[in-house]
Write an enzyme that holds these catalytic residues in place. Sequence first.
Site, PDB file in Angstrom:
ATOM      1  N   ASP A 137       0.820  -1.202   0.000  1.00 57.55           N
ATOM      2  CA  ASP A 137       0.000   0.000   0.000  1.00 57.55           C
ATOM      3  C   ASP A 137       0.862   1.262   0.000  1.00 57.55           C
ATOM      4  OD1 ASP A 137      -2.585  -1.395   0.229  1.00 57.55           O
ATOM      5  OD2 ASP A 137      -1.861  -1.961   2.203  1.00 57.55           O
ATOM      6  N   GLU A 197      -9.138  -2.359   4.742  1.00 53.03           N
ATOM      7  CA  GLU A 197      -8.734  -1.856   6.054  1.00 53.03           C
ATOM      8  C   GLU A 197      -9.732  -0.834   6.574  1.00 53.03           C
ATOM      9  OE1 GLU A 197      -3.925  -2.397   5.283  1.00 53.03           O
ATOM     10  OE2 GLU A 197      -4.940  -0.520   4.751  1.00 53.03           O
TER      11      GLU A 197
END
Length: 245
Positions: free
Chosen positions: A33, A143
């Site tokens: 990420d 997330e």
Amino acid sequence: MEKQVEQLTKWLQSKVKEAGADGALVGVSGGIDSAVVSFLIKRAFPEQSLGVLMPINKKVEDQSDALAVVEKAGLDYIGIELTKPYKETFSAVKDSLVEKGDWNDSKSQLGGANLQARLRMSTLYTVANNYNYLVIGTDNAAEDYTGYFTKYGDGGVDLVPLIHMRKEQVRQMGEALGIPDSVLHKQPSAELWEGQSDEEELGLSYDTIDAFLKGEQVDTEDEKKLKELHSKTEHKRQVPAGPDL
């Protein structure tokens, strides 16, 4: 995918300009990420972007994946070792609670991990203030939905370009951007403690979360767990609540 990269690049440029900032920075962990965000901010701000490596309990030069990312992206970077300030802060808190008789050792691992995330957040904003940059977050859709981030830690950022992207989509973008294979295929981990794994801590695989987010059928127990996680972590996705007038 190139079109989506271009859209995110222009979005970052627009939001930074709106804020009156001069560029953008990201904390580079060595995970996929932060790698994707590193490449995006370099595209958006070729001369006014920065990667910040903030190791705890290791040296900057030991951050091989993070270093590979900034090198491949051509991203300017700074390394700030936070081991000493982390240990001093954690010890001060622990010593005071032990003296008071209220130290809860069963909570210490997670408490320490969250302190690390919040220390990194404070460091990022101090560096960002120096350059008049915005802090770019790395949270993805999985997330965000599960609340798998530290409130006022890695969740404390100015912009979150990957917030609507599932983990599989982040990997696809990573492939398109050419991030290092060592990062592209590594096991997802927030590196909260030695051997920590995101999927093990969540009790769910990213494939399962992605399937759920796409509206596909998943195991009944997994669906229940996902909805419970989403509900329990709602406060993380909102501004602090106040009473009704």
